[in-house]
Design an enzyme around this catalytic site. Structure first.
Site, PDB file in Angstrom:
ATOM      1  N   SER A 192       0.870  -1.179   0.000  1.00 13.59           N
ATOM      2  CA  SER A 192       0.000   0.000   0.000  1.00 13.59           C
ATOM      3  C   SER A 192       0.900   1.219   0.000  1.00 13.59           C
ATOM      4  O   SER A 192       2.090   1.104   0.352  1.00 13.59           O
ATOM      5  CB  SER A 192      -0.856  -0.009   1.276  1.00 13.59           C
ATOM      6  OG  SER A 192      -1.463   1.248   1.480  1.00 13.59           O
TER       7      SER A 192
ATOM      8  N   TYR B 173      -2.055  -1.143  10.370  1.00 16.98           N
ATOM      9  CA  TYR B 173      -2.006  -1.265   8.907  1.00 16.98           C
ATOM     10  C   TYR B 173      -0.668  -0.737   8.373  1.00 16.98           C
ATOM     11  O   TYR B 173      -0.008  -1.379   7.558  1.00 16.98           O
ATOM     12  CB  TYR B 173      -3.194  -0.490   8.322  1.00 16.98           C
ATOM     13  CG  TYR B 173      -3.456  -0.703   6.861  1.00 16.98           C
ATOM     14  CD1 TYR B 173      -4.195  -1.798   6.412  1.00 16.98           C
ATOM     15  CD2 TYR B 173      -2.991   0.209   5.907  1.00 16.98           C
ATOM     16  CE1 TYR B 173      -4.462  -1.972   5.055  1.00 16.98           C
ATOM     17  CE2 TYR B 173      -3.253   0.038   4.559  1.00 16.98           C
ATOM     18  CZ  TYR B 173      -3.998  -1.054   4.139  1.00 16.98           C
ATOM     19  OH  TYR B 173      -4.264  -1.230   2.809  1.00 16.98           O
TER      20      TYR B 173
HETATM   21  P1  NAD Z   1     -11.427  -6.195  -0.011  1.00 23.74           P
HETATM   22  O1  NAD Z   1     -12.017  -6.075   1.352  1.00 23.74           O
HETATM   23  O2  NAD Z   1     -12.260  -5.879  -1.205  1.00 23.74           O
HETATM   24  O3  NAD Z   1     -10.812  -7.649  -0.228  1.00 23.74           O
HETATM   25  C1  NAD Z   1     -10.072  -8.289   0.762  1.00 23.74           C
HETATM   26  C2  NAD Z   1      -9.987  -9.750   0.433  1.00 23.74           C
HETATM   27  O4  NAD Z   1      -9.274 -10.401   1.492  1.00 23.74           O
HETATM   28  C3  NAD Z   1     -11.366 -10.438   0.373  1.00 23.74           C
HETATM   29  O5  NAD Z   1     -11.348 -11.453  -0.602  1.00 23.74           O
HETATM   30  C4  NAD Z   1     -11.507 -11.047   1.757  1.00 23.74           C
HETATM   31  O6  NAD Z   1     -12.378 -12.159   1.805  1.00 23.74           O
HETATM   32  C5  NAD Z   1     -10.070 -11.464   1.992  1.00 23.74           C
HETATM   33  N1  NAD Z   1      -9.756 -11.678   3.398  1.00 23.74           N
HETATM   34  C6  NAD Z   1      -9.943 -10.842   4.447  1.00 23.74           C
HETATM   35  N2  NAD Z   1      -9.553 -11.442   5.586  1.00 23.74           N
HETATM   36  C7  NAD Z   1      -9.106 -12.680   5.240  1.00 23.74           C
HETATM   37  C8  NAD Z   1      -8.575 -13.779   5.962  1.00 23.74           C
HETATM   38  N3  NAD Z   1      -8.430 -13.737   7.292  1.00 23.74           N
HETATM   39  N4  NAD Z   1      -8.247 -14.889   5.282  1.00 23.74           N
HETATM   40  C9  NAD Z   1      -8.420 -14.970   3.938  1.00 23.74           C
HETATM   41  N5  NAD Z   1      -8.907 -13.953   3.201  1.00 23.74           N
HETATM   42  C10 NAD Z   1      -9.251 -12.832   3.852  1.00 23.74           C
HETATM   43  O7  NAD Z   1     -10.122  -5.277   0.048  1.00 23.74           O
HETATM   44  P2  NAD Z   1      -9.155  -4.702  -1.092  1.00 23.74           P
HETATM   45  O8  NAD Z   1      -9.254  -3.232  -1.016  1.00 23.74           O
HETATM   46  O9  NAD Z   1      -9.342  -5.403  -2.377  1.00 23.74           O
HETATM   47  O10 NAD Z   1      -7.747  -5.073  -0.441  1.00 23.74           O
HETATM   48  C11 NAD Z   1      -6.870  -6.039  -0.986  1.00 23.74           C
HETATM   49  C12 NAD Z   1      -5.451  -5.686  -0.579  1.00 23.74           C
HETATM   50  O11 NAD Z   1      -5.083  -4.420  -1.128  1.00 23.74           O
HETATM   51  C13 NAD Z   1      -5.250  -5.556   0.936  1.00 23.74           C
HETATM   52  O12 NAD Z   1      -4.010  -6.104   1.302  1.00 23.74           O
HETATM   53  C14 NAD Z   1      -5.252  -4.053   1.147  1.00 23.74           C
HETATM   54  O13 NAD Z   1      -4.539  -3.692   2.290  1.00 23.74           O
HETATM   55  C15 NAD Z   1      -4.582  -3.604  -0.117  1.00 23.74           C
HETATM   56  N6  NAD Z   1      -4.818  -2.206  -0.451  1.00 23.74           N
HETATM   57  C16 NAD Z   1      -6.071  -1.734  -0.678  1.00 23.74           C
HETATM   58  C17 NAD Z   1      -6.233  -0.392  -0.992  1.00 23.74           C
HETATM   59  C18 NAD Z   1      -7.581   0.195  -1.276  1.00 23.74           C
HETATM   60  O14 NAD Z   1      -7.669   1.427  -1.398  1.00 23.74           O
HETATM   61  N7  NAD Z   1      -8.630  -0.573  -1.407  1.00 23.74           N
HETATM   62  C19 NAD Z   1      -5.136   0.454  -1.066  1.00 23.74           C
HETATM   63  C20 NAD Z   1      -3.879  -0.069  -0.812  1.00 23.74           C
HETATM   64  C21 NAD Z   1      -3.724  -1.400  -0.520  1.00 23.74           C
END
Ligand code: NAD
Length: 264
Positions: free
Chosen positions: A146, A159
């Site tokens: 991130s 985080y």
């Molecule tokens: P999201 O909530 O849409 O998806 C998260 C995924 O992780 C889902 O499939 C969920 O079921 C799974 N998950 C959560 N806890 C879990 C566990 N204990 N075991 C197995 N699976 C689990 O979120 P996203 O925004 O797509 O995030 C995905 C990644 O991207 C994360 O690592 C997040 O930190 C990172 N990220 C997101 C953003 C953003 O703005 N959305 C920005 C930077 C980084």
């Protein structure tokens, strides 16, 4: 973009039932890779999203429901992938959660869960994937960090600590594989409108008595100079580049795609 870059290879994407992980899984499937899905959700919906990937791209898919906070379940998932497809060629460590609170109010169990899911899970999948990747002398490990792996934001202590941790872990993995055909890099997204961020938009709208659209705009304008969200599809294309032959000497980077967030 559809092609054959990864025909016959297997990509395992943690947390791929939603958001960025799903976008990345679809991008690799579009290049012929078989996909091992992981993440939580309704079992019918997970079957439907797998069926769509099979129909759209003619690849094979499998799903494992390992909880990324539990090392024994991660071991079972990696064993399942090896039995089903003969191993993992491309590992995308993407599963992640968020919790927002000041340090003195931060629930201890949320701290532990964020470190386990956003950081330690990547150690477990990587340690289990590396022996076969090294034996084949080819592998791609892509860690979804991130912008919070590069800079901090108030109220996101766990985080930010986990994401800085995964950027460090990426560098060490890259160094330990530097003389092999295995590479490891991190991607650092800015705001992406997924369920993880929608929760923060909803909280802001409720706190400030503003509409959902206004909350989205104010969230973006605070940090992301472009004023636009990054998309899972764009992140998929960056992951695809990192998995390509052209990127074989890209090792240990933390590459932000953030609408200018970290340039400030
Ligand atoms: P999201 O909530 O849409 O998806 C998260 C995924 O992780 C889902 O499939 C969920 O079921 C799974 N998950 C959560 N806890 C879990 C566990 N204990 N075991 C197995 N699976 C689990 O979120 P996203 O925004 O797509 O995030 C995905 C990644 O991207 C994360 O690592 C997040 O930190 C990172 N990220 C997101 C953003 C953003 O703005 N959305 C920005 C930077 C980084």
């Amino acid at each position: 973009m559809q092609g054959n870059m990864h025909k016959g290879k297997t990509a395992l994407v943690t947390g791929s039932t939603s958001g960025i992980g799903l976008g990345i899984a679809r991008t690799f499937a579009a290049q012929g890779a078989n996909i091992v899905f992981n993440g939580f959700g309704d079992s019918k919906e997970i079957e439907a999203l797998q069926a769509k990937v099979r129909d759209d791209f003619g690849v094979q898919t499998a799903y494992h429901n390992a909880d990324m906070s539990k090392p024994a379940e991660i071991e079972a998932m990696m064993k399942f992938a090896a039995e089903r497809f003969g191993g993992v060629d491309i590992l995308v460590n993407n599963a992640g959660i968020q919790h927002v609170a000041n340090i003195e109010d931060f629930p201890v169990e949320k701290w532990d869960a964020i470190i386990a899911i956003n950081l330690s899970s990547a150690f477990h999948t990587t340690r289990l994937a590396l022996p076969a990747m090294k034996a084949r002398n080819w592998g791609r490990i892509i860690n979804i960090a991130s912008v919070h792996g590069l800079v901090g934001s108030a109220q996101k202590s766990a985080y930010v600590a986990a994401k800085h941790g995964i950027v460090g872990f990426t560098k060490v993995t890259a160094l330990e594989t530097a003389h092999t055909g295995v590479t490891c890099n991190a991607i650092c997204p800015g705001w992406v409108l997924t369920p993880l961020v929608q929760k923060q938009v909803d909280a802001r709208a409720a706190q400030q008595h503003i509409s959902n659209d206004e909350a989205k705009k104010s969230l973006l304008m605070e940090k992301q100079p472009s004023g636009e969200f990054v998309t899972p599809e764009q992140l998929g294309e960056l992951a695809l580049f990192l998995s390509s032959d052209a990127a074989s000497q890209v090792r240990g980077v933390a590459w932000n795609m953030d609408g200018g967030w970290v340039a400030q």
